[in-house]
Design a protein around this motif. Structure first.
Motif, PDB file in Angstrom:
ATOM      1  N   ALA A 107       0.932  -1.138  -0.126  1.00 33.05           N
ATOM      2  CA  ALA A 107      -0.050  -0.264  -0.046  1.00 33.05           C
ATOM      3  C   ALA A 107       0.905   1.286  -0.112  1.00 33.05           C
ATOM      4  CB  ALA A 107      -1.047   0.117   1.113  1.00 33.05           C
ATOM      5  N   GLU A 108       1.819   1.572   0.768  1.00 34.72           N
ATOM      6  CA  GLU A 108       2.903   2.477   0.869  1.00 34.72           C
ATOM      7  C   GLU A 108       3.393   2.555  -0.403  1.00 34.72           C
ATOM      8  OE1 GLU A 108       5.458   1.788   4.024  1.00 34.72           O
ATOM      9  OE2 GLU A 108       4.216   2.274   5.721  1.00 34.72           O
ATOM     10  N   LEU A 109       3.737   1.426  -0.988  1.00 38.38           N
ATOM     11  CA  LEU A 109       4.533   1.358  -2.564  1.00 38.38           C
ATOM     12  C   LEU A 109       3.589   1.938  -3.531  1.00 38.38           C
ATOM     13  CD1 LEU A 109       7.442   0.789  -3.582  1.00 38.38           C
ATOM     14  CD2 LEU A 109       6.257  -1.391  -4.568  1.00 38.38           C
ATOM     15  N   GLY A 110       2.399   1.713  -3.367  1.00 38.72           N
ATOM     16  CA  GLY A 110       1.372   2.183  -4.346  1.00 38.72           C
ATOM     17  C   GLY A 110       1.007   3.476  -4.107  1.00 38.72           C
ATOM     18  N   LEU A 111       1.119   4.067  -2.768  1.00 36.46           N
ATOM     19  CA  LEU A 111       0.862   5.388  -2.736  1.00 36.46           C
ATOM     20  C   LEU A 111       2.295   6.239  -3.174  1.00 36.46           C
ATOM     21  CD1 LEU A 111      -0.404   5.559   0.883  1.00 36.46           C
ATOM     22  CD2 LEU A 111      -1.554   6.165  -1.238  1.00 36.46           C
ATOM     23  N   GLY A 112       3.309   5.807  -2.998  1.00 35.71           N
ATOM     24  CA  GLY A 112       4.407   6.271  -3.827  1.00 35.71           C
ATOM     25  C   GLY A 112       4.377   6.409  -5.127  1.00 35.71           C
ATOM     26  N   TYR A 113       3.849   5.406  -5.932  1.00 36.24           N
ATOM     27  CA  TYR A 113       3.594   5.467  -7.271  1.00 36.24           C
ATOM     28  C   TYR A 113       2.658   6.168  -7.675  1.00 36.24           C
ATOM     29  CZ  TYR A 113       2.837   3.178 -11.968  1.00 36.24           C
ATOM     30  OH  TYR A 113       2.622   3.181 -13.016  1.00 36.24           O
ATOM     31  N   ALA A 114       1.582   6.435  -7.069  1.00 40.95           N
ATOM     32  CA  ALA A 114       0.629   7.123  -7.399  1.00 40.95           C
ATOM     33  C   ALA A 114       0.877   8.889  -7.196  1.00 40.95           C
ATOM     34  CB  ALA A 114      -0.701   7.151  -6.518  1.00 40.95           C
ATOM     35  N   TYR A 115       1.862   9.050  -6.219  1.00 36.48           N
ATOM     36  CA  TYR A 115       2.285  10.185  -6.039  1.00 36.48           C
ATOM     37  C   TYR A 115       3.449  10.790  -7.219  1.00 36.48           C
ATOM     38  CZ  TYR A 115       5.052  14.026  -3.958  1.00 36.48           C
ATOM     39  OH  TYR A 115       5.546  15.376  -3.864  1.00 36.48           O
ATOM     40  N   ALA A 116       4.195   9.688  -7.346  1.00 37.52           N
ATOM     41  CA  ALA A 116       5.251  10.176  -8.730  1.00 37.52           C
ATOM     42  C   ALA A 116       4.388  10.110  -9.907  1.00 37.52           C
ATOM     43  CB  ALA A 116       6.014   8.803  -8.882  1.00 37.52           C
ATOM     44  N   TRP A 117       3.206   9.567 -10.044  1.00 36.84           N
ATOM     45  CA  TRP A 117       2.571   9.500 -11.349  1.00 36.84           C
ATOM     46  C   TRP A 117       1.917  11.131 -11.491  1.00 36.84           C
ATOM     47  CZ3 TRP A 117      -0.882   5.055 -13.344  1.00 36.84           C
ATOM     48  CH2 TRP A 117      -1.303   5.418 -14.582  1.00 36.84           C
ATOM     49  N   LYS A 118       1.148  11.467 -10.343  1.00 38.73           N
ATOM     50  CA  LYS A 118       0.676  12.690 -10.050  1.00 38.73           C
ATOM     51  C   LYS A 118       1.469  13.986 -10.438  1.00 38.73           C
ATOM     52  CE  LYS A 118      -2.820  14.916  -6.925  1.00 38.73           C
ATOM     53  NZ  LYS A 118      -2.457  16.383  -7.513  1.00 38.73           N
ATOM     54  N   LYS A 119       2.637  13.761  -9.812  1.00 37.17           N
ATOM     55  CA  LYS A 119       3.719  14.890  -9.925  1.00 37.17           C
ATOM     56  C   LYS A 119       4.405  14.900 -11.473  1.00 37.17           C
ATOM     57  CE  LYS A 119       3.958  16.896  -6.120  1.00 37.17           C
ATOM     58  NZ  LYS A 119       3.614  18.461  -6.234  1.00 37.17           N
ATOM     59  N   GLY A 120       4.345  13.816 -12.241  1.00 36.23           N
ATOM     60  CA  GLY A 120       4.555  13.748 -13.558  1.00 36.23           C
ATOM     61  C   GLY A 120       6.081  13.404 -13.689  1.00 36.23           C
ATOM     62  N   ALA A 121       6.516  12.442 -12.603  1.00 34.53           N
ATOM     63  CA  ALA A 121       7.809  11.935 -12.601  1.00 34.53           C
ATOM     64  C   ALA A 121       7.860  10.735 -14.026  1.00 34.53           C
ATOM     65  CB  ALA A 121       8.298  11.318 -11.592  1.00 34.53           C
ATOM     66  N   LEU A 122       6.819  10.403 -14.218  1.00 37.99           N
ATOM     67  CA  LEU A 122       6.654   9.293 -15.284  1.00 37.99           C
ATOM     68  C   LEU A 122       6.319   9.808 -16.703  1.00 37.99           C
ATOM     69  CD1 LEU A 122       4.855   6.549 -13.056  1.00 37.99           C
ATOM     70  CD2 LEU A 122       7.272   7.037 -13.205  1.00 37.99           C
ATOM     71  N   ASP A 123       6.151  10.909 -16.803  1.00 40.27           N
ATOM     72  CA  ASP A 123       5.841  11.681 -18.005  1.00 40.27           C
ATOM     73  C   ASP A 123       7.153  11.960 -18.763  1.00 40.27           C
ATOM     74  OD1 ASP A 123       3.116  11.318 -17.646  1.00 40.27           O
ATOM     75  OD2 ASP A 123       3.119  13.544 -16.839  1.00 40.27           O
ATOM     76  N   TRP A 124       7.207  11.695 -20.076  1.00 36.01           N
ATOM     77  CA  TRP A 124       8.426  11.968 -20.845  1.00 36.01           C
ATOM     78  C   TRP A 124       8.025  12.680 -22.045  1.00 36.01           C
ATOM     79  CZ3 TRP A 124      12.820  10.552 -18.895  1.00 36.01           C
ATOM     80  CH2 TRP A 124      14.034  10.802 -19.262  1.00 36.01           C
TER      81      TRP A 124
END
Length: 125
Positions: A107-124
């Protein structure tokens, strides 16, 4: 005196075999490369590359921070997979407490993934 020296014989044999194999693993590819033509340089072979684009002239030029973010995210999710395998093997012995601890971790890992996705860290771009 002979029995003491005889006790070291297996260790010396092991070291000798290890040295011979390590020397062979280093020298044989170089010798084979010389005979097969892999060592003949030309411009394309000598060109440096990194991350799929040509190298910059200045080695101190700045990289986009997204390279580092993607690398950090890869390490995080790689470690997550490294934790899942031993957990899955030992699940029968650790019971409900181990299952609950892993669910909290996921769950913590999923929250971190969602946060990174929301902040645009995965957008290229």
């Amino acid at each position: 005196m002979a029995s003491v020296a005889g006790g070291y014989l297996p260790i010396l044999l092991f070291l000798g075999v290890a040295m011979a194999l390590s020397t062979a693993f280093v020298l044989l590819p170089m010798i084979v490369g010389k005979f097969t033509g892999a060592s003949k340089p030309y411009a394309d072979k000598l060109a440096e590359y990194e991350c799929g684009f040509p190298a910059f002239e200045d080695s101190r030029s700045q990289f986009d921070v997204r390279f580092y973010l993607v690398a950090i995210l890869f390490i995080i999710f790689d470690l997550e997979a490294a934790f899942l395998f031993p957990w899955a093997v030992a699940l029968g012995g650790i019971g409900f407490a181990g299952w609950a601890a892993m669910m909290i971790f996921l769950a913590e890992l999923g929250l971190g993934y969602a946060y990174a996705w929301k902040k645009g860290a995965l957008d290229w771009e």
